[in-house]
Design a protein around this motif. Sequence first.
Motif, PDB file in Angstrom:
ATOM      1  N   GLY A 107       0.842  -1.202   0.000  1.00 41.33           N
ATOM      2  CA  GLY A 107       0.000   0.000   0.000  1.00 41.33           C
ATOM      3  C   GLY A 107       0.868   1.240   0.000  1.00 41.33           C
ATOM      4  N   LEU A 108       0.233   2.370  -0.217  1.00 33.13           N
ATOM      5  CA  LEU A 108       0.966   3.628  -0.342  1.00 33.13           C
ATOM      6  C   LEU A 108       1.650   4.064   0.947  1.00 33.13           C
ATOM      7  CD1 LEU A 108      -1.381   5.860  -2.536  1.00 33.13           C
ATOM      8  CD2 LEU A 108       0.917   5.093  -3.117  1.00 33.13           C
ATOM      9  N   MET A 109       2.587   4.971   0.811  1.00 33.92           N
ATOM     10  CA  MET A 109       3.264   5.562   1.977  1.00 33.92           C
ATOM     11  C   MET A 109       2.206   6.163   2.900  1.00 33.92           C
ATOM     12  SD  MET A 109       6.232   7.643  -0.087  1.00 33.92           S
ATOM     13  CE  MET A 109       5.418   7.838  -1.667  1.00 33.92           C
ATOM     14  N   LYS A 156       1.552   0.487   7.090  1.00 32.83           N
ATOM     15  CA  LYS A 156       2.070  -0.880   6.937  1.00 32.83           C
ATOM     16  C   LYS A 156       2.967  -1.294   8.115  1.00 32.83           C
ATOM     17  CE  LYS A 156       3.813   0.332   3.061  1.00 32.83           C
ATOM     18  NZ  LYS A 156       3.604   1.588   2.455  1.00 32.83           N
ATOM     19  N   ASP A 189      11.984  -1.959   4.312  1.00 38.82           N
ATOM     20  CA  ASP A 189      12.832  -0.755   4.269  1.00 38.82           C
ATOM     21  C   ASP A 189      13.921  -0.806   5.340  1.00 38.82           C
ATOM     22  OD1 ASP A 189      11.657   0.436   2.123  1.00 38.82           O
ATOM     23  OD2 ASP A 189      10.412   1.826   3.269  1.00 38.82           O
ATOM     24  N   VAL A 228      17.163   4.928   3.368  1.00 37.19           N
ATOM     25  CA  VAL A 228      16.471   4.819   2.075  1.00 37.19           C
ATOM     26  C   VAL A 228      16.703   6.101   1.274  1.00 37.19           C
ATOM     27  CG1 VAL A 228      14.170   4.748   1.033  1.00 37.19           C
ATOM     28  CG2 VAL A 228      14.727   3.170   2.881  1.00 37.19           C
ATOM     29  N   PHE A 235      18.456   6.383  -2.485  1.00 36.64           N
ATOM     30  CA  PHE A 235      17.819   7.053  -3.629  1.00 36.64           C
ATOM     31  C   PHE A 235      18.751   8.135  -4.187  1.00 36.64           C
ATOM     32  CE2 PHE A 235      13.255   6.374  -4.727  1.00 36.64           C
ATOM     33  CZ  PHE A 235      12.995   5.284  -3.919  1.00 36.64           C
ATOM     34  N   PHE A 280      17.710   1.000  -5.863  1.00 35.80           N
ATOM     35  CA  PHE A 280      16.936   0.734  -4.642  1.00 35.80           C
ATOM     36  C   PHE A 280      15.975  -0.448  -4.872  1.00 35.80           C
ATOM     37  CE2 PHE A 280      12.950   1.273  -2.297  1.00 35.80           C
ATOM     38  CZ  PHE A 280      13.421   1.221  -0.988  1.00 35.80           C
ATOM     39  N   ARG A 281      15.302  -0.444  -6.030  1.00 35.72           N
ATOM     40  CA  ARG A 281      14.339  -1.539  -6.321  1.00 35.72           C
ATOM     41  C   ARG A 281      15.061  -2.886  -6.427  1.00 35.72           C
ATOM     42  NH1 ARG A 281      10.187   0.808  -4.313  1.00 35.72           N
ATOM     43  NH2 ARG A 281       9.753   2.799  -5.290  1.00 35.72           N
ATOM     44  N   THR A 304       6.109  -3.873   3.518  1.00 34.68           N
ATOM     45  CA  THR A 304       6.994  -3.503   2.403  1.00 34.68           C
ATOM     46  C   THR A 304       6.864  -2.002   2.115  1.00 34.68           C
ATOM     47  OG1 THR A 304       5.243  -4.001   0.803  1.00 34.68           O
ATOM     48  CG2 THR A 304       6.800  -5.769   1.298  1.00 34.68           C
ATOM     49  N   GLY A 305       7.849  -1.456   1.411  1.00 30.36           N
ATOM     50  CA  GLY A 305       7.765  -0.059   0.988  1.00 30.36           C
ATOM     51  C   GLY A 305       6.688   0.061  -0.091  1.00 30.36           C
ATOM     52  N   GLY A 306       6.134   1.280  -0.221  1.00 27.36           N
ATOM     53  CA  GLY A 306       4.997   1.496  -1.122  1.00 27.36           C
ATOM     54  C   GLY A 306       5.201   1.090  -2.569  1.00 27.36           C
ATOM     55  N   GLY A 307       6.469   1.084  -3.042  1.00 23.55           N
ATOM     56  CA  GLY A 307       6.681   0.788  -4.459  1.00 23.55           C
ATOM     57  C   GLY A 307       7.012  -0.670  -4.727  1.00 23.55           C
ATOM     58  N   PRO A 312      11.891   9.971   0.135  1.00 22.54           N
ATOM     59  CA  PRO A 312      12.451  10.704  -1.007  1.00 22.54           C
ATOM     60  C   PRO A 312      11.417  11.074  -2.066  1.00 22.54           C
ATOM     61  CG  PRO A 312      13.252   8.415  -0.934  1.00 22.54           C
ATOM     62  CD  PRO A 312      12.564   8.680   0.355  1.00 22.54           C
ATOM     63  N   LEU A 313      10.427  10.196  -2.297  1.00 28.34           N
ATOM     64  CA  LEU A 313       9.474  10.466  -3.375  1.00 28.34           C
ATOM     65  C   LEU A 313       8.549  11.644  -3.063  1.00 28.34           C
ATOM     66  CD1 LEU A 313       8.385   6.906  -4.597  1.00 28.34           C
ATOM     67  CD2 LEU A 313      10.107   8.429  -5.543  1.00 28.34           C
ATOM     68  N   ARG A 321      -0.918   3.433  -8.943  1.00 28.32           N
ATOM     69  CA  ARG A 321      -0.643   2.180  -8.220  1.00 28.32           C
ATOM     70  C   ARG A 321      -1.875   1.408  -7.774  1.00 28.32           C
ATOM     71  NH1 ARG A 321       4.343   3.842  -4.186  1.00 28.32           N
ATOM     72  NH2 ARG A 321       5.948   4.052  -5.798  1.00 28.32           N
TER      73      ARG A 321
END
Length: 228
Positions: free
Chosen positions: A52-54, A58, A77, A88, A92, A100-101, A121-124, A162-163, A180
């Motif tokens: 899910g999103l930032m 989570k 993360d 993180v 980036f 990072f991915r 997990t991280g959002g991405g 960072p995003l 997403r």
Amino acid sequence: MIRSRRHKNRRNFGSRRSERSAQASAHGLNMNKHGSRTQPVVRLNKPIVLIGLMGAGKTTIGRRLARSLNVSFSDSDYEIEKAAKMSVSDIFESYGEEEFRAVERRVIARLVDGKPHVIATGGGAFMDKATRSLIKEKAISLWLDADIDVLVERTSRRDTRPLLKGGNPEQILRDLAAKRNPIYKQAALSVKSSEGPHENVVSKILKTLKHHQKTKLSEEKRNISDAG
Ligand code: S3P
């Protein structure tokens, strides 16, 4: 007179106890007659991966969920930062999102291969095709879906993402949600992560998990009897 008061107190104690045990089982905990915690209602046979999103919660919710299920908790993360010995944000900045991915993919592969536990997990992460396939294959994916205003409020508490640094965080979150959410929808399960006590979301997750396991079990039984 004394006897009847004692009797009444005992009755109250009994009802207090059943009230406590009802509250506990709403949170996925079982309590024995002495009010102590026993086995969790849901037993995991696969890891649960929260996506899910930032700001969806989570990590915070994942940690509480793990406690209710009596299993351990990992955060991808945190594991990435530990492995890279860098934050993180610094990864980036120094190596870019692609690198990072790649690290994230390796870390999640290791985590889903371990014993069944809760993984945030991280959002991405779920947007990466290889990571997504791995999660679908080896774990139960659960999308924590939150409204934009909840995400904006929660992410405003820290400036480590960072995003969200390159513009208006609300607009960035809206754009990310549009891109997403259709992918997050592929998760095996989803639960709304709303405002209010995190325990409410944990209770909803436990109910969803219980229902999922029951459905899976009857599906398996049906398959066995069809094959026989
Ligand atoms: C990211 C979310 C972050 C972190 C990184 C990238 C994303 O994790 O992995 O900053 O792409 O959405 P949280 O979702 O835990 O904030």
